[in-house]
Scaffold this motif. Sequence first.
Motif, PDB file in Angstrom:
ATOM      1  N   LEU A 128      -6.728  -8.931  15.770  1.00  0.00           N
ATOM      2  CA  LEU A 128      -7.725  -7.879  15.991  1.00  0.00           C
ATOM      3  C   LEU A 128      -7.259  -6.617  15.272  1.00  0.00           C
ATOM      4  N   GLU A 129      -7.779  -6.420  14.076  1.00  0.00           N
ATOM      5  CA  GLU A 129      -7.280  -5.338  13.231  1.00  0.00           C
ATOM      6  C   GLU A 129      -8.000  -4.017  13.436  1.00  0.00           C
ATOM      7  N   ALA A 130      -9.186  -4.036  14.059  1.00  0.00           N
ATOM      8  CA  ALA A 130      -9.890  -2.766  14.265  1.00  0.00           C
ATOM      9  C   ALA A 130     -11.043  -2.939  15.241  1.00  0.00           C
ATOM     10  N   VAL A 131     -11.285  -1.885  16.012  1.00  0.00           N
ATOM     11  CA  VAL A 131     -12.506  -1.749  16.810  1.00  0.00           C
ATOM     12  C   VAL A 131     -13.278  -0.585  16.200  1.00  0.00           C
ATOM     13  N   VAL A 132     -14.490  -0.859  15.749  1.00  0.00           N
ATOM     14  CA  VAL A 132     -15.308   0.134  15.050  1.00  0.00           C
ATOM     15  C   VAL A 132     -16.584   0.352  15.849  1.00  0.00           C
ATOM     16  N   THR A 133     -16.946   1.609  16.060  1.00  0.00           N
ATOM     17  CA  THR A 133     -18.176   1.935  16.789  1.00  0.00           C
ATOM     18  C   THR A 133     -19.056   2.801  15.912  1.00  0.00           C
ATOM     19  N   VAL A 134     -20.327   2.451  15.834  1.00  0.00           N
ATOM     20  CA  VAL A 134     -21.284   3.234  15.061  1.00  0.00           C
ATOM     21  C   VAL A 134     -22.074   4.131  16.018  1.00  0.00           C
ATOM     22  N   VAL A 135     -22.262   5.387  15.614  1.00  0.00           N
ATOM     23  CA  VAL A 135     -22.903   6.399  16.452  1.00  0.00           C
ATOM     24  C   VAL A 135     -24.090   7.000  15.707  1.00  0.00           C
ATOM     25  N   ASP A 136     -25.234   7.034  16.363  1.00  0.00           N
ATOM     26  CA  ASP A 136     -26.428   7.685  15.817  1.00  0.00           C
ATOM     27  C   ASP A 136     -26.413   9.147  16.246  1.00  0.00           C
ATOM     28  N   ARG A 137     -26.239  10.039  15.269  1.00  0.00           N
ATOM     29  CA  ARG A 137     -26.146  11.459  15.598  1.00  0.00           C
ATOM     30  C   ARG A 137     -27.440  12.020  16.169  1.00  0.00           C
ATOM     31  N   ASP A 138     -28.554  11.339  15.973  1.00  0.00           N
ATOM     32  CA  ASP A 138     -29.828  11.815  16.512  1.00  0.00           C
ATOM     33  C   ASP A 138     -29.972  11.535  18.002  1.00  0.00           C
ATOM     34  N   THR A 139     -29.412  10.437  18.475  1.00  0.00           N
ATOM     35  CA  THR A 139     -29.712   9.984  19.830  1.00  0.00           C
ATOM     36  C   THR A 139     -28.504   9.858  20.740  1.00  0.00           C
ATOM     37  N   TRP A 140     -27.288   9.829  20.176  1.00  0.00           N
ATOM     38  CA  TRP A 140     -26.115   9.502  20.983  1.00  0.00           C
ATOM     39  C   TRP A 140     -25.827  10.557  22.050  1.00  0.00           C
ATOM     40  N   PHE A 141     -25.950  11.836  21.723  1.00  0.00           N
ATOM     41  CA  PHE A 141     -25.617  12.882  22.697  1.00  0.00           C
ATOM     42  C   PHE A 141     -26.504  12.787  23.932  1.00  0.00           C
ATOM     43  N   ASP A 194     -30.650  16.429  13.497  1.00  0.00           N
ATOM     44  CA  ASP A 194     -30.687  17.831  13.888  1.00  0.00           C
ATOM     45  C   ASP A 194     -29.273  18.392  13.871  1.00  0.00           C
ATOM     46  N   ALA A 195     -29.073  19.500  13.176  1.00  0.00           N
ATOM     47  CA  ALA A 195     -27.720  20.027  12.965  1.00  0.00           C
ATOM     48  C   ALA A 195     -27.025  20.385  14.280  1.00  0.00           C
ATOM     49  N   TRP A 196     -27.769  20.958  15.216  1.00  0.00           N
ATOM     50  CA  TRP A 196     -27.149  21.362  16.474  1.00  0.00           C
ATOM     51  C   TRP A 196     -26.739  20.145  17.299  1.00  0.00           C
ATOM     52  N   ARG A 197     -27.614  19.155  17.351  1.00  0.00           N
ATOM     53  CA  ARG A 197     -27.270  17.943  18.085  1.00  0.00           C
ATOM     54  C   ARG A 197     -26.086  17.237  17.428  1.00  0.00           C
ATOM     55  N   ALA A 198     -26.056  17.219  16.108  1.00  0.00           N
ATOM     56  CA  ALA A 198     -24.933  16.597  15.404  1.00  0.00           C
ATOM     57  C   ALA A 198     -23.635  17.336  15.696  1.00  0.00           C
ATOM     58  N   ALA A 199     -23.706  18.668  15.765  1.00  0.00           N
ATOM     59  CA  ALA A 199     -22.499  19.456  16.045  1.00  0.00           C
ATOM     60  C   ALA A 199     -21.996  19.207  17.455  1.00  0.00           C
ATOM     61  N   ARG A 200     -22.911  19.123  18.415  1.00  0.00           N
ATOM     62  CA  ARG A 200     -22.490  18.838  19.791  1.00  0.00           C
ATOM     63  C   ARG A 200     -21.933  17.413  19.916  1.00  0.00           C
ATOM     64  N   THR A 201     -22.533  16.480  19.195  1.00  0.00           N
ATOM     65  CA  THR A 201     -21.999  15.119  19.189  1.00  0.00           C
ATOM     66  C   THR A 201     -20.574  15.111  18.666  1.00  0.00           C
ATOM     67  N   ALA A 202     -20.350  15.820  17.564  1.00  0.00           N
ATOM     68  CA  ALA A 202     -18.999  15.885  16.996  1.00  0.00           C
ATOM     69  C   ALA A 202     -18.027  16.527  17.972  1.00  0.00           C
ATOM     70  N   ALA A 203     -18.473  17.561  18.702  1.00  0.00           N
ATOM     71  CA  ALA A 203     -17.590  18.236  19.654  1.00  0.00           C
ATOM     72  C   ALA A 203     -17.214  17.307  20.808  1.00  0.00           C
ATOM     73  N   VAL A 204     -18.154  16.491  21.268  1.00  0.00           N
ATOM     74  CA  VAL A 204     -17.830  15.524  22.325  1.00  0.00           C
ATOM     75  C   VAL A 204     -16.861  14.473  21.804  1.00  0.00           C
ATOM     76  N   LEU A 205     -17.127  13.943  20.615  1.00  0.00           N
ATOM     77  CA  LEU A 205     -16.240  12.933  20.046  1.00  0.00           C
ATOM     78  C   LEU A 205     -14.831  13.474  19.848  1.00  0.00           C
ATOM     79  N   ASP A 206     -14.722  14.735  19.468  1.00  0.00           N
ATOM     80  CA  ASP A 206     -13.398  15.356  19.302  1.00  0.00           C
ATOM     81  C   ASP A 206     -12.600  15.304  20.598  1.00  0.00           C
ATOM     82  N   ARG A 207     -13.299  15.312  21.740  1.00  0.00           N
ATOM     83  CA  ARG A 207     -12.612  15.407  23.033  1.00  0.00           C
ATOM     84  C   ARG A 207     -12.489  14.063  23.755  1.00  0.00           C
TER      85      ARG A 207
END
Length: 424
Positions: A128-141, A194-207
């Motif tokens: 098992l060399e990797a676990v990869v998750t795909v995230v839709d920046r429009d809907t994930w948050f 949406d830029a704001w939703r994408a930014a909040r998604t990135a902030a959650v992923l960072d944490r």
Amino acid sequence: MTQNLRVPLTLLSGLSPGLGRRLADTLRAGGPGTAVVHHDLRQVTSGVVRRRLWLDRRDELIALELAHGCVSCTLREDLLPLVRRLAGTPGVRRIVVWLDEAMEPEPVSWALRHVLVGDRPVIEDVDLEAVVTVVDRDTWFDAATGDDVLAERGLAASPDDERTLAQVALSQVEFADVVVLGGDLDTDTGDGTDAWRAARTAAVLDRVAPAAARLDLTDLDAETVRAAVPANARRGEVTDQHGPLLLGEPPLHPDCGIALLTFTAQRPFHPQRLHEAIDVLLDGVVRTRGRAWVASQPDVAFWIESAGGGLGIGHAGPWLAAPDGPAWDEVSAERRTLASLRWHPVFGDRAQELVVVTHTATPEEIDAALTGALLTDAELAAGPEAWRDYPDPFGEWHADPCAGSDGDPDRRDVNVRNGKDESR
């Protein structure tokens, strides 16, 4: 079977079937001999699972009839045996298991390591060399902060599946070695992000997933995905509930309204006040994970976990200091280190340790609510004999119907709440 003979395996998860298919195709194009397996669970509650297998020019779709429609029987009866067969097939150089959107990669990783197919687990045949998750920046948050249950979205993975969309969304990214970001493929205006939703998604992923590499799906190729896997990636290793709560180095400052609180204390919670205070984790909180010490049950660690508007509390086994606690040489090095750092001369390793990621709630109000649920000085001085007589709303425990077969055999949930207090 030796390590270098095992076939590399990638687990691919994510809530967006469109983006998942796109990434699966990208990984499949990474070279000849790449097998991609996908199980569609949309009819699993009727006992039917559709399995698709791509391998070079082969494109095979079959319907499987399962006696007990659930994720666990899909794993046990079809996916694990199929992965073993593919690993032994000449010409198969890589395997990609693209999980249905309702599936979490952690229980699949656990099954690969612990469920016997024949006389041995499948991990002996694959790497098992990797676990990869795909995230839709429009809907994930919205998914990660909401309180919809999977059944309301037609995504239930079994007749008894009471998980929330938020629980799945967060568990998929938290367990990932690589997170791949994409936009909504169905929009007519670029990627529709949406830029704001994408930014909040990135902030959650960072944490919640600070240790995971971050890639963009645009112009991505399989080699880039493989190269992005961090050197210290967990690669599907399942840790126990007494391990570190923070992997990597999440930012400690707020960003786009997203903040991180680490709550610690070395005195127990009053069970009744904790029960009353716990609702603070249901409103404006993205994620809570951690261990708690409740005065009326001093020998067992509680596991508290919330995702969006849903919350569950369960037993995480005995503390090391409990009379029936495990021996030090029976637990992980990480648990021994954490226990040594916080060891109390009277209470041992018993302590509160919760990590909370917020979006509209403030860390200050959560900290105040949890602090107010701790024993007062007078209650602490009364001692354990008095604590055991406290009214305990957490006294009656029941097992989740699918616990144990979904990769977490010791966890038991109680008083699960979705959006509001539904406890009894």
